[in-house]
Design a protein around this motif. Structure first.
Motif, PDB file in Angstrom:
ATOM      1  N   GLY A  52       0.788  -1.230   0.000  1.00  0.00           N
ATOM      2  CA  GLY A  52       0.000   0.000   0.000  1.00  0.00           C
ATOM      3  C   GLY A  52       0.812   1.268   0.000  1.00  0.00           C
ATOM      4  O   GLY A  52       0.240   2.364  -0.101  1.00  0.00           O
ATOM      5  N   ASP A  53       2.136   1.173   0.121  1.00  0.00           N
ATOM      6  CA  ASP A  53       2.969   2.377   0.092  1.00  0.00           C
ATOM      7  C   ASP A  53       2.839   3.074  -1.266  1.00  0.00           C
ATOM      8  O   ASP A  53       2.996   2.439  -2.316  1.00  0.00           O
ATOM      9  N   GLY A  54       2.584   4.360  -1.233  1.00  0.00           N
ATOM     10  CA  GLY A  54       2.531   5.129  -2.461  1.00  0.00           C
ATOM     11  C   GLY A  54       3.931   5.533  -2.898  1.00  0.00           C
ATOM     12  O   GLY A  54       4.751   5.938  -2.071  1.00  0.00           O
ATOM     13  N   VAL A  55       4.204   5.427  -4.198  1.00  0.00           N
ATOM     14  CA  VAL A  55       5.494   5.822  -4.750  1.00  0.00           C
ATOM     15  C   VAL A  55       5.249   6.955  -5.742  1.00  0.00           C
ATOM     16  O   VAL A  55       4.698   6.742  -6.815  1.00  0.00           O
ATOM     17  N   ALA A  75       5.579  -5.424  -6.008  1.00  0.00           N
ATOM     18  CA  ALA A  75       5.924  -5.411  -4.588  1.00  0.00           C
ATOM     19  C   ALA A  75       4.758  -4.943  -3.717  1.00  0.00           C
ATOM     20  O   ALA A  75       4.939  -4.675  -2.529  1.00  0.00           O
ATOM     21  N   ARG A  76       3.567  -4.822  -4.315  1.00  0.00           N
ATOM     22  CA  ARG A  76       2.344  -4.389  -3.629  1.00  0.00           C
ATOM     23  C   ARG A  76       2.337  -2.899  -3.303  1.00  0.00           C
ATOM     24  O   ARG A  76       1.590  -2.447  -2.438  1.00  0.00           O
ATOM     25  N   GLY A  77       3.170  -2.137  -3.991  1.00  0.00           N
ATOM     26  CA  GLY A  77       3.129  -0.694  -3.835  1.00  0.00           C
ATOM     27  C   GLY A  77       2.119  -0.075  -4.785  1.00  0.00           C
ATOM     28  O   GLY A  77       1.474  -0.766  -5.578  1.00  0.00           O
ATOM     29  N   SER A 103       9.509   8.415  -3.136  1.00  0.00           N
ATOM     30  CA  SER A 103       9.592   9.260  -4.325  1.00  0.00           C
ATOM     31  C   SER A 103      10.582   8.634  -5.299  1.00  0.00           C
ATOM     32  O   SER A 103      11.723   8.322  -4.919  1.00  0.00           O
ATOM     33  N   ALA A 104      10.139   8.434  -6.552  1.00  0.00           N
ATOM     34  CA  ALA A 104      11.011   7.915  -7.607  1.00  0.00           C
ATOM     35  C   ALA A 104      11.039   8.951  -8.715  1.00  0.00           C
ATOM     36  O   ALA A 104       9.999   9.310  -9.267  1.00  0.00           O
ATOM     37  N   ALA A 105      12.219   9.461  -9.018  1.00  0.00           N
ATOM     38  CA  ALA A 105      12.333  10.534 -10.012  1.00  0.00           C
ATOM     39  C   ALA A 105      13.642  10.399 -10.769  1.00  0.00           C
ATOM     40  O   ALA A 105      14.594   9.748 -10.321  1.00  0.00           O
TER      41      ALA A 105
END
Length: 496
Positions: A52-55, A75-77, A103-105
């Motif tokens: 459930g983690d938001g990326v 990975a369930r994100g 955060s992915a950037a």
């Protein structure tokens, strides 16, 4: 079966086949795509990504962005597409609603967020970058690309994750759990985001494939994820154009890579056909979407690719696709004088409110809007009807309605017929409010030759829909990636 599992299984069946051709021509096989997705999944889990983690996802279309997004979902994100190009205020508002933990950037975006010279350069290019590193200090960070000054300390390297171990997983996500958050509209005070699950996205991909045959040997040229994913699941090859690809370059790659399918926004296709009036004979399907396709564009597409089927896709971020119609059927409907814009047979549940508003439902419908209660039916804001063949016909947008005395004028009911007239490339109605009467002056803006148009209109539209004034413009104003008509800007252009 989850969306990611289906893609991984397809990759396992054909590991040596080319899955993806990048903008620079580099090729990625199905086997290597599978290995990288599983490696990123393993790396994210080892780094502490929880279900459930938001990326927060700020990576432009590329093989890296595909692998990363699939790895997050496996990975369930939850991939949160917030678009840093929307401006700092809107970006911050969206961040406040989504509350992602990661955060992915791209590293260049981190550099642009922290380094004053880079921010100044971006501002001169018309891009107001958010200070990503500062507004997301509580997040874990991941960067794509080589390390640059400004990348937060301790940030994970995508390249290292993708090179790690890739064990075979037992679990690649819950089909009914959120998988993607897509911001579509709203204000800085009230942003709106669509929440899709793996199940709703998988249904959308299956609906595409019912109308669009895909399989090994096919080459799909597009930067659209929602067409690229069904391409990969079917074992075909996804050809990505480079970032900021010119119209001429796009056309050249269609021929160079032997594309059998492509997707374009109508306005973008017009630019491509200006640069290359003839498209390669390998094309079997040309898809148009994200905005209505004028008759002139449909005719040009059919002439440029006579061996291909030209299709217009009606879809919404909340549920896609809704309907698909061929160019021939759309033009025949317009020529019949039946009114409205033919969308095609509904591919999902369709009903109508008492005022004619289209209501959609079905397994492809998103879970709902972020922060709101889930829903099972979507009011679209579009007015529509079914024709005698059970096909959807768009009559107009409720919010675009113009008021003229007791007559309610819906632009979408008449614009296709006007745009189909000889010499008219595009047509759009807009209302200019009369400050004295409260009524609206009905203005028709056209791209093309407006001379003598007023005399021809009574033959194709209702008398009450005849414009008070016709304005000839070199182009209609558009906005967003879909280059949709911007009626607010158009109103400013035609106001006296």
């Amino acid at each position: 079966m989850t969306l990611v599992r289906r893609l991984l299984d397809q990759a396992a069946r054909t590991p040596g086949a080319v899955a993806l051709v990048a903008g620079d021509g580099a090729e990625l096989t199905y086997g290597e795509l599978r290995r990288r997705v599983l490696a990123v999944r393993r790396g994210l889990l080892s780094a502490g990504l929880a279900p459930g983690d938001g990326v927060l996802f700020s990576v432009r279309p590329s093989p890296e962005s595909l692998v990363l997004a699939l790895g997050v979902v496996a990975a369930r994100g939850v991939v949160v597409f917030a678009d840093p190009g929307a401006g700092p205020e809107m970006f911050t508002a969206r961040l406040r609603l989504a509350r992602p933990r990661w955060s992915a950037a791209e590293s260049v975006l981190y550099a642009g967020s922290r380094l004053r010279p880079v921010r100044a350069y971006a501002r001169r290019r018309g891009l107001l970058l958010p200070n990503l590193a500062r507004i997301s200090t509580d997040m874990r960070h991941l960067y794509v690309g080589r390390w640059l000054p400004g990348v937060p300390r301790g940030a994970l390297s995508f390249a290292r994750l993708a090179q790690g171990d890739a064990p075979e997983p037992d679990d690649v996500g819950d089909p009914d759990a959120p998988a993607a958050v897509i911001f579509t509209s709203g204000t800085t005070a009230h942003p709106r985001a669509v929440v899709h699950t793996q199940a709703s996205l998988a249904t959308a991909l299956d609906l595409f494939r019912t109308r669009l045959p895909l399989g090994p040997g096919d080459v799909v040229h597009t930067d659209q994820l929602m067409l690229g994913l069904p391409t990969l699941i079917s074992g075909a090859r996804w050809s990505m154009p480079p970032l900021s690809c010119s119209p001429a370059g796009f056309a050249a790659l269609l021929a160079e890579r032997g594309a059998t399918h492509t997707f374009c926004v109508p306005a973008h296709l017009a630019d491509i056909l200006d640069a290359a009036p003839r498209l390669p004979d390998t094309l079997r399907h040309v898809l148009l979407g994200a905005a209505p396709a004028p008759a002139g564009i449909l005719r040009r597409a059919m002439a440029a690719a006579p061996s291909a089927e030209v299709l217009s896709v009606y879809a919404m971020t909340e549920i896609l696709p809704v309907a698909i119609a061929s160019a021939e059927d759309k033009l025949a409907h317009t020529a019949s004088g039946a009114g409205g814009d033919l969308l095609g047979a509904p591919l999902t549940g369709a009903a109508f409110a008492p005022d004619g508003e289209l209501l959609l439902s079905g397994p492809g419908l998103c879970r709902g809007y972020l922060g709101d209660e889930p829903f099972t039916e979507l009011p679209t804001g579009d007015l529509a009807r079914l024709d005698g063949h059970g096909r959807l016909v768009l009559m107009g947008r409720k919010k675009d309605m113009l008021i003229r005395g007791k007559f309610n004028l819906y632009p979408g009911l008449y614009e296709p017929a006007i745009a189909a007239l000889d010499g008219v490339a595009e047509a759009a109605y807009v209302g200019v409010p009369d400050p004295v009467t409260g009524d609206e002056e009905v203005v028709l803006a056209v791209v093309g030759d407006a001379s003598g148009l007023a005399r021809r209109l009574p033959a194709v539209i209702d008398h009450d829909a005849l414009p008070d004034r016709i304005v000839e413009l070199p182009a209609l104003p558009r906005s967003g990636r879909g280059r949709k008509l911007d009626r607010d800007r158009l109103r400013g252009l035609v106001t006296r």
